[in-house]
Write an enzyme that holds these catalytic residues in place. Structure first.
Site, PDB file in Angstrom:
ATOM      1  N   GLU A   1       0.695   4.985  12.529  1.00  0.00           N
ATOM      2  CA  GLU A   1      -0.687   4.642  12.828  1.00  0.00           C
ATOM      3  C   GLU A   1      -0.923   3.126  12.812  1.00  0.00           C
ATOM      4  O   GLU A   1      -1.582   2.586  13.688  1.00  0.00           O
ATOM      5  CB  GLU A   1      -1.609   5.318  11.818  1.00  0.00           C
ATOM      6  CG  GLU A   1      -3.004   5.490  12.353  1.00  0.00           C
ATOM      7  CD  GLU A   1      -3.872   6.258  11.363  1.00  0.00           C
ATOM      8  OE1 GLU A   1      -3.403   6.536  10.251  1.00  0.00           O
ATOM      9  OE2 GLU A   1      -5.016   6.564  11.712  1.00  0.00           O
ATOM     10  N   ASP A   2      -0.408   2.452  11.802  1.00  0.00           N
ATOM     11  CA  ASP A   2      -0.691   1.017  11.662  1.00  0.00           C
ATOM     12  C   ASP A   2       0.510   0.129  11.946  1.00  0.00           C
ATOM     13  O   ASP A   2       0.369  -1.060  12.179  1.00  0.00           O
ATOM     14  CB  ASP A   2      -1.172   0.698  10.230  1.00  0.00           C
ATOM     15  CG  ASP A   2      -2.438   1.458   9.897  1.00  0.00           C
ATOM     16  OD1 ASP A   2      -3.356   1.442  10.730  1.00  0.00           O
ATOM     17  OD2 ASP A   2      -2.496   2.062   8.810  1.00  0.00           O
TER      18      ASP A   2
ATOM     19  N   ASP B   1      -3.106   8.514  -1.167  1.00  0.00           N
ATOM     20  CA  ASP B   1      -3.523   7.461  -0.240  1.00  0.00           C
ATOM     21  C   ASP B   1      -4.983   7.089  -0.514  1.00  0.00           C
ATOM     22  O   ASP B   1      -5.340   5.928  -0.670  1.00  0.00           O
ATOM     23  CB  ASP B   1      -3.354   7.993   1.194  1.00  0.00           C
ATOM     24  CG  ASP B   1      -3.778   6.995   2.254  1.00  0.00           C
ATOM     25  OD1 ASP B   1      -3.454   5.810   2.111  1.00  0.00           O
ATOM     26  OD2 ASP B   1      -4.435   7.423   3.230  1.00  0.00           O
TER      27      ASP B   1
ATOM     28  N   HIS C   1       0.810  -1.218   0.000  1.00  0.00           N
ATOM     29  CA  HIS C   1       0.000   0.000   0.000  1.00  0.00           C
ATOM     30  C   HIS C   1       0.851   1.279   0.000  1.00  0.00           C
ATOM     31  O   HIS C   1       0.744   2.084  -0.926  1.00  0.00           O
ATOM     32  CB  HIS C   1      -1.015  -0.045   1.145  1.00  0.00           C
ATOM     33  CG  HIS C   1      -1.662   1.273   1.431  1.00  0.00           C
ATOM     34  ND1 HIS C   1      -2.483   1.906   0.517  1.00  0.00           N
ATOM     35  CD2 HIS C   1      -1.590   2.101   2.499  1.00  0.00           C
ATOM     36  CE1 HIS C   1      -2.885   3.054   1.033  1.00  0.00           C
ATOM     37  NE2 HIS C   1      -2.362   3.202   2.231  1.00  0.00           N
TER      38      HIS C   1
ATOM     39  N   ASP D   1     -19.959  17.825 -24.830  1.00  0.00           N
ATOM     40  CA  ASP D   1     -18.570  17.448 -24.548  1.00  0.00           C
ATOM     41  C   ASP D   1     -18.473  16.011 -24.055  1.00  0.00           C
ATOM     42  O   ASP D   1     -17.543  15.667 -23.345  1.00  0.00           O
ATOM     43  CB  ASP D   1     -17.945  18.415 -23.536  1.00  0.00           C
ATOM     44  CG  ASP D   1     -18.636  18.351 -22.188  1.00  0.00           C
ATOM     45  OD1 ASP D   1     -19.774  17.836 -22.117  1.00  0.00           O
ATOM     46  OD2 ASP D   1     -18.040  18.809 -21.198  1.00  0.00           O
TER      47      ASP D   1
ATOM     48  N   HIS E   1       3.954   6.685   5.501  1.00  0.00           N
ATOM     49  CA  HIS E   1       2.757   7.391   5.994  1.00  0.00           C
ATOM     50  C   HIS E   1       1.891   6.580   6.959  1.00  0.00           C
ATOM     51  O   HIS E   1       1.171   7.150   7.773  1.00  0.00           O
ATOM     52  CB  HIS E   1       1.921   7.949   4.839  1.00  0.00           C
ATOM     53  CG  HIS E   1       0.986   6.971   4.201  1.00  0.00           C
ATOM     54  ND1 HIS E   1       1.364   6.160   3.156  1.00  0.00           N
ATOM     55  CD2 HIS E   1      -0.317   6.658   4.456  1.00  0.00           C
ATOM     56  CE1 HIS E   1       0.343   5.401   2.803  1.00  0.00           C
ATOM     57  NE2 HIS E   1      -0.691   5.674   3.565  1.00  0.00           N
TER      58      HIS E   1
END
Ligand code: MN
Length: 498
Positions: free
Chosen positions: A77-78, A148, A49, A270, A73
């Protein structure tokens, strides 16, 4: 994973040969370690990821710091990594970006509908404030967050339906408009199309089925025009590239809902547009001449010269409408390669230069681009200044609503939930969008606290409150005269039969 990482390195090398590849490699090792043994719901190793998020950012040609922060990133957190370690190994600047992304994740702009009004409203305003603050501190946070979100939306298949709908709603309410405000047209379109089938499954199916014929017929015209125009331009000595740009499903749907179009595909000029790319601004006007000389311009609709007068988000191009080879109206967009890059990547397009800048490559062009990037950011800065000055939440909310969201048709429920309605929608359309039951209990409506007629045309930023009667009533057939959403029309008809 090794193959993907090598392609990340190759991709970066193409636009930034001086990037700090050792540090990028180190960040990748750090991320792999932090996410050891973790899997996404799809069963794939988690580390894929952040790697793919970094790959997306490399497609946007972002600087080394942003790529490193993207790889890291989710490690706090994880992955159980510590902020101190990131500071020590990669520096404070990277840590701040990771912080920013981590913090935004914790915010939801939409308060839970069941929460008591006052709390939900307060929370909503607080979240907006925090998000703007993070954005203003370093816009690269927002680019990482968008990448993300893009990767999460692309890989949502394994999630439970409820989560898919929640993420998609959030994407339509927050991230797509954000991408639009930052001028990243490419990302806005993809995010919307990824979310569309989950939030409005029936409309998505309808648009997809009904548009097949219209797309095909438009493409035939575009092919013929492409050949004719390319030939004439080369005679004028202009080296051009011509592409067919297919309209994204979500924005096609939004257009079909407009009352003046009302699902008539022939009125969507369009649906496939002809896009002419040329080297210089002067070539744009040569191309415009060639187009009008070959295909008659449609009278009255006229041309829009967004080169002379760019859109508020910085978009530049010339748009014109002509009668195509079989008399069907076709939209033609003319721009330089540079304008094209900017329209696709928006503010992100300016970031790739910042490294060139700091390594001493400063010329007139860079200066100019830096200045225009600054202008595009001014609305963020203004909001942040306001939020410092405005102690009163109510007033702050007004400011946000009238600036940040004014180009979208967003209306708010009294508890701060946001609803995205087509232009011309009325309180009755709003009520049915919130809930069928609410529609069938309408006794009246208040807009911004004042009683308003039910056929009132809502404007972006307004707060709509539906007054209800205790006993359910049959919907009024007169409402069909003014409601514009298909949802409301359908529910009113259904309710009248009961
Ligand atoms: Mn993530």
């Amino acid at each position: 994973m090794k193959k993907e990482f090598n392609s990340l390195i190759e991709q970066i090398r193409q636009y930034n040969p001086k990037a700090d590849f050792e540090k990028i490699k180190k960040a990748w090792e750090f991320a792999k370690l932090a996410h050891t043994g973790q899997k996404r719901l799809s069963g794939e190793a988690f580390a894929f990821h952040p790697l793919r998020v970094a790959l997306i950012l490399s497609e946007w040609k972002m600087d080394t710091i942003t790529i490193i922060a993207a790889l890291l990133h989710d490690t706090i957190e994880d992955g159980g990594a510590k902020r101190e370690d990131i500071v020590q190994e990669f520096g404070e600047e990277v840590a701040l970006l990771v912080d920013g992304v981590t913090k935004i994740t914790g915010y939801r702009l939409k308060g839970p509908p069941s929460a008591r009004q006052a709390i939900a409203q307060e929370q909503f305003i607080e979240n907006l404030r925090k998000m703007l603050l993070v954005m203003a501190r370093d816009l690269r946070v927002v680019f990482i967050k968008l990448a993300d979100r893009l990767h999460n939306m692309r890989t949502m298949a394994a999630l439970p339906l409820e989560k898919q709908i929640q993420n998609s709603t959030e994407t339509l309410e927050i991230y797509a408009p954000l991408a639009e405000r930052l001028g990243i047209g490419k990302v806005k379109g993809e995010l919307e199309d990824l979310a569309f089938p989950y939030v409005y499954p029936e409309d998505y199916k309808k648009v997809k089925e009904l548009s097949v014929k219209a797309f095909r017929s438009a493409e035939v015209d575009i092919d013929t025009m492409k050949k004719n125009i390319l030939l004439k331009l080369s005679k004028q000595g202009v080296k051009a590239e011509i592409h067919a740009r297919k309209k994204h499903f979500y924005s096609l749907w939004k257009k079909l809902l407009r009352p003046e179009i009302d699902w008539d595909f022939d009125k969507v000029h369009d649906i496939v547009a002809l896009r002419i790319l040329v080297p210089e601004i002067s070539d744009c006007y040569v191309a415009l001449g060639v187009v009008h000389n070959t295909y008659k311009p449609v009278p009255r609709i006229g041309i829009s010269d967004y080169i002379a007068q760019p859109k508020p988000n910085g978009y530049r191009s010339i748009h014109t409408k002509v009668f195509g080879p079989r008399g069907r109206i076709v939209e033609v967009q003319i721009r330089t390669y540079e304008m094209h890059n900017e329209a696709e990547l928006g503010l992100a397009a300016h970031w790739s230069y910042s490294e060139a800048k700091s390594s001493g490559v400063a010329d007139e062009k860079l200066e100019k681009e830096g200045a225009s990037a600054g202008n595009k950011l001014s609305w963020v800065r203004e909001l942040v200044n306001w939020q410092k000055e405005i102690a009163d939440s109510e007033e702050f909310l007004q400011a946000v609503k009238f600036d940040a969201l004014k180009h979208r048709n967003f209306v708010f429920s009294p508890i701060g939930d946001v609803y995205d309605l087509p232009a011309g929608a009325t309180p009755v359309d709003f009520a049915y969008m919130v809930h069928t039951k609410l529609g069938n209990h309408i006794a009246g409506a208040k807009v911004d606290g004042k009683i308003a007629p039910l056929d009132y045309k809502l404007k972006s930023g307004q707060v709509v409150e539906i007054l209800t009667s205790k006993n359910p009533k049959k919907p009024n057939s007169d409402w069909l005269e003014f409601v514009i959403t298909n949802l409301a029309k359908r529910e009113i008809r259904k309710g009248m039969l009961q």
